[in-house]
Design a protein around this motif. Structure first.
Motif, PDB file in Angstrom:
ATOM      1  N   VAL A   1       2.639  -0.554   5.754  1.00 34.97           N
ATOM      2  CA  VAL A   1       2.392   0.754   5.705  1.00 34.97           C
ATOM      3  C   VAL A   1       3.554   2.011   5.498  1.00 34.97           C
ATOM      4  O   VAL A   1       4.006   1.833   6.749  1.00 34.97           O
ATOM      5  CB  VAL A   1       1.685   1.346   6.171  1.00 34.97           C
ATOM      6  CG1 VAL A   1       1.192   3.175   5.833  1.00 34.97           C
ATOM      7  CG2 VAL A   1       0.129   0.373   6.689  1.00 34.97           C
TER       8      VAL A   1
ATOM      9  N   LEU B   1       0.797  -1.169  -0.110  1.00 36.41           N
ATOM     10  CA  LEU B   1       0.470   0.068  -0.474  1.00 36.41           C
ATOM     11  C   LEU B   1       1.110   1.378  -0.413  1.00 36.41           C
ATOM     12  O   LEU B   1       1.505   1.532   1.003  1.00 36.41           O
ATOM     13  CB  LEU B   1      -0.715  -0.085   0.957  1.00 36.41           C
ATOM     14  CG  LEU B   1      -1.798  -1.581   1.067  1.00 36.41           C
ATOM     15  CD1 LEU B   1      -2.894  -0.833   3.073  1.00 36.41           C
ATOM     16  CD2 LEU B   1      -2.719  -0.948   0.429  1.00 36.41           C
TER      17      LEU B   1
ATOM     18  N   ASN C   1       5.211   5.435   4.927  1.00 32.12           N
ATOM     19  CA  ASN C   1       5.362   6.771   4.773  1.00 32.12           C
ATOM     20  C   ASN C   1       7.193   7.659   4.438  1.00 32.12           C
ATOM     21  O   ASN C   1       7.272   7.596   5.117  1.00 32.12           O
ATOM     22  CB  ASN C   1       4.971   7.943   6.255  1.00 32.12           C
ATOM     23  CG  ASN C   1       4.890   9.367   6.409  1.00 32.12           C
ATOM     24  OD1 ASN C   1       5.232   9.879   6.698  1.00 32.12           O
ATOM     25  ND2 ASN C   1       4.535   9.896   4.792  1.00 32.12           N
TER      26      ASN C   1
ATOM     27  N   LEU D   1       3.400   0.529   0.983  1.00 30.89           N
ATOM     28  CA  LEU D   1       3.261  -0.326   2.054  1.00 30.89           C
ATOM     29  C   LEU D   1       3.079  -1.375   1.784  1.00 30.89           C
ATOM     30  O   LEU D   1       1.502  -1.278   1.439  1.00 30.89           O
ATOM     31  CB  LEU D   1       1.675   0.417   2.731  1.00 30.89           C
ATOM     32  CG  LEU D   1       1.790   1.922   3.063  1.00 30.89           C
ATOM     33  CD1 LEU D   1       0.447   2.549   3.622  1.00 30.89           C
ATOM     34  CD2 LEU D   1       3.113   1.739   3.995  1.00 30.89           C
TER      35      LEU D   1
ATOM     36  N   SER E   1       8.107   2.473   8.417  1.00 34.71           N
ATOM     37  CA  SER E   1       6.751   1.955   7.433  1.00 34.71           C
ATOM     38  C   SER E   1       6.138   0.899   9.220  1.00 34.71           C
ATOM     39  O   SER E   1       6.846   1.439  10.018  1.00 34.71           O
ATOM     40  CB  SER E   1       7.378   1.210   6.693  1.00 34.71           C
ATOM     41  OG  SER E   1       8.677   0.366   7.290  1.00 34.71           O
TER      42      SER E   1
ATOM     43  N   VAL F   1      -6.487   2.731   7.079  1.00 34.21           N
ATOM     44  CA  VAL F   1      -5.177   1.691   7.377  1.00 34.21           C
ATOM     45  C   VAL F   1      -4.262   2.809   8.054  1.00 34.21           C
ATOM     46  O   VAL F   1      -3.717   2.274   8.478  1.00 34.21           O
ATOM     47  CB  VAL F   1      -5.064   1.343   5.934  1.00 34.21           C
ATOM     48  CG1 VAL F   1      -3.308   1.333   5.867  1.00 34.21           C
ATOM     49  CG2 VAL F   1      -6.037   0.651   5.009  1.00 34.21           C
ATOM     50  N   LYS F   2      -4.328   4.231   7.480  1.00 31.41           N
ATOM     51  CA  LYS F   2      -2.921   5.010   8.045  1.00 31.41           C
ATOM     52  C   LYS F   2      -3.349   5.482   9.997  1.00 31.41           C
ATOM     53  O   LYS F   2      -2.616   5.226  10.258  1.00 31.41           O
ATOM     54  CB  LYS F   2      -4.217   6.374   7.866  1.00 31.41           C
ATOM     55  CG  LYS F   2      -3.869   6.976   5.788  1.00 31.41           C
ATOM     56  CD  LYS F   2      -4.718   8.328   5.533  1.00 31.41           C
ATOM     57  CE  LYS F   2      -4.791   8.259   4.564  1.00 31.41           C
ATOM     58  NZ  LYS F   2      -5.432   9.653   3.661  1.00 31.41           N
TER      59      LYS F   2
ATOM     60  N   LEU G   1       1.166   4.457   0.789  1.00 33.81           N
ATOM     61  CA  LEU G   1       0.293   5.268   1.573  1.00 33.81           C
ATOM     62  C   LEU G   1       0.740   6.782   1.809  1.00 33.81           C
ATOM     63  O   LEU G   1       2.283   7.254   1.860  1.00 33.81           O
ATOM     64  CB  LEU G   1       0.514   5.168   3.230  1.00 33.81           C
ATOM     65  CG  LEU G   1       0.179   5.521   4.482  1.00 33.81           C
ATOM     66  CD1 LEU G   1      -1.317   6.008   3.506  1.00 33.81           C
ATOM     67  CD2 LEU G   1       0.053   4.858   5.591  1.00 33.81           C
TER      68      LEU G   1
ATOM     69  N   ALA H   1      -1.775   2.340  10.801  1.00 30.32           N
ATOM     70  CA  ALA H   1       0.079   2.486  10.828  1.00 30.32           C
ATOM     71  C   ALA H   1       0.242   3.190  11.441  1.00 30.32           C
ATOM     72  O   ALA H   1       1.656   2.914  11.861  1.00 30.32           O
ATOM     73  CB  ALA H   1      -0.301   2.701   9.059  1.00 30.32           C
TER      74      ALA H   1
END
Length: 528
Positions: free
Chosen positions: A423, A9, A425, A524, A387, A358-359, A11, A362
């Protein structure tokens, strides 16, 4: 050989609350938001400090006015003043008591200590040297990958050379110009790494800006510092005459600097012996691990360059059902991007609410992303992100995604047939340089899981970015821009279990993200 499916994913998040830990701030824009919040608290503390200092200075100004008036009005005739015992008493009392109270007052120290305490209170969320260096490397990465002009970046513009002139590849809605000290810090980080290719243009801008502006107490560097570092940078690249000129200018500000005097003497002798001395010039540092740099950067600069259906009639879009009841009711919007390797894009794969769920799942577990290095896992400058692995597949949104992914791929995504959802970022200019998702060596940490190699990758983009962040397939020679709420799928392995070299791919650096900047580089990876 055992195979396993890798789901990713991508993100791009807008966080509404703050993470618990902000180590390595530059590796995740989620942490940058917390740094903004920390500075907001410091602004409040600084305002309080200014107010208290203003009161203190107002009291000192009142004392100054009182004493000055006594000397201008009362003590004009000293005999009269000395004859009055009250005046004599107040003079003695003032010199014995009032002046020391003003001169040795603890108020200034108490005010400054309160400010320092407020700053130190935010220490957990304040950047360290590593963050400054990481942020600088991010700027230099953007400069290189997107061929950005330093002079434009200093003014807050993303300019690149085009057709003999300049072209703005992106115009940000909000931007700020950089100061001489900002440019000095960028140049110095490069300088400390003996990267004179990058130090020279940034230090040149620093010198230019320092020449036209006064030094401020918040500055780390000064005109003298910038001249000093720039002169030596030019010397190291063979431009001795320029090094001499800058050193001579530096001597005007610091005429007794023995080291600079010796440098000037050295440069003058070199120019006498070899008046046309030439060095290596400004050469970009080589990459020890990126063998496909030119292709990678070209694909990133294209900002998404997948082949069009008109160029290749075998590529198409359709409403994909695969004969499955769930897809017959709601077909997947599929776009075939490539046949070798097979890459498909599924539009509108996830809803806004699902992405937010999902955010939220995570957010608490974000940690610095790692790469496989032999039999170990470690952090690396060519993967800048944080992550989190979502292992609780019982959550409703994970179950929905698992079911939807299984329908469009036909694969069993349940553990242990697939890895857990990861996930990611990305941070400042976050990226992931060319790599394979599947293991390419028997010593890979992937095999320690005893679940086999990664047969496929499925990545869902949870948000968009404003510029940059494309997914580039190096050998397949195309790139895909971030498509919000879409998902991309490809096979990592051939049917015989061997890795498909054409799946070499990369996450291009994020040039400018959305408001909270969670970017496509964030794989992600939902490995199930």
């Amino acid at each position: 050989m055992e195979l396993r499916l890798v789901f990713g994913l991508i993100l791009f998040m807008t966080w509404t609350s703050l993470p618990l830990c902000c180590a390595e701030i530059y590796t995740s824009l989620v942490n940058v938001k917390h740094a903004i919040s920390a500075e907001r608290q410091l602004i409040d503390s600084l305002r309080s400090y200014i107010e208290e200092e203003s009161k203190r200075l107002q009291d000192i100004r009142r004392f100054y006015t009182k004493v000055s008036q006594l000397h201008s009005e009362v003590y004009k005739g000293q005999t009269t003043a000395l004859a009055n015992p009250l005046l004599a008493f107040t003079l003695i009392k003032r010199l014995y008591s009032e002046w020391p109270n003003v001169v040795y007052s603890d108020a200034a120290l108490e005010n400054s200590e309160a400010l320092r305490s407020s700053y130190e209170k935010e220490g957990l969320f304040l950047p360290k040297l590593e963050d400054l260096q990481g942020a600088v490397r991010g700027l230099l990465r953007l400069q290189d990958v997107y061929s950005l002009q330093v002079s434009g970046l200093v003014r807050g513009h993303f300019l690149t050379a085009a057709n003999g002139g300049t072209s703005q590849i992106y115009e940000p809605l909000v931007s700020v110009p950089l100061s001489g000290d900002d440019c000095f810090m960028v140049g110095k980080v490069a300088y400390d790494q003996e990267d004179y290719y990058h130090s020279v243009p940034w230090l040149e801008q620093s010198v230019r800006l320092f020449r036209g502006n006064n030094w401020g107490p918040e500055n780390q560097g000064s005109l003298e510092d910038a001249l000093d570092h720039l002169a030596f940078s030019h010397f190291k690249t063979g431009n001795v005459s320029h090094a001499l000129s800058l050193s001579q200018e530096l001597l005007h500000h610091d005429p007794v600097n023995e080291r600079v005097l010796q440098n000037v003497e050295k440069y003058e002798k070199l120019l006498v012996v070899k008046p046309r001395i030439k060095g290596n010039g400004l050469r970009r540092p080589a990459s020890n691990y990126l063998r496909t740099r030119e292709v990678f950067e070209r694909l990133c600069q294209d900002h998404g360059s997948q082949p069009t259906h008109f160029q290749n009639p075998r590529l198409f879009c359709d409403y994909f059902t695969s004969g499955r009841p769930g897809l017959i009711v709601r077909p997947a919007k599929r776009e075939i991007l490539s046949l070798q390797p097979f890459v498909a894009l599924y539009h509108d794969f996830i809803t806004d609410n699902e992405a937010e769920d999902v955010k939220a799942l995570a957010r608490p577990g974000l940690k610095r992303s790692v790469i496989a290095s032999g039999a170990k896992q470690e952090t690396a400058d060519y993967r800048i992100s944080k992550s989190a692995w979502l292992k609780d597949s019982s959550h409703a949104v994970i179950g929905k995604l698992d079911q939807r992914i299984a329908m469009v791929t036909g694969l069993n995504v349940n553990h242990p047939f697939g890895e857990y959802l990861q996930v990611v970022n990305y941070g400042i200019a976050g990226h992931y340089e060319p790599h394979f998702d599947h293991a390419t060596a028997p010593t890979s940490p992937v095999y320690k899981l005893n679940t086999g190699n990664r047969v496929a990758t499925f990545m869902i983009y949870l948000s968009s970015v404003e510029a940059g962040g494309s997914t580039a397939f190096i050998y397949a020679n195309f790139s895909l821009p971030v498509v919000e709420k879409a998902a991309i799928f490809w096979w990592n392995l051939h049917r015989n279990g061997e890795g498909d070299v054409d799946t070499l791919h990369a996450g291009c650096p994020i040039l400018v993200g959305d408001k909270w900047g969670d970017f496509r580089h964030q794989l992600l990876v939902l490995e199930t």
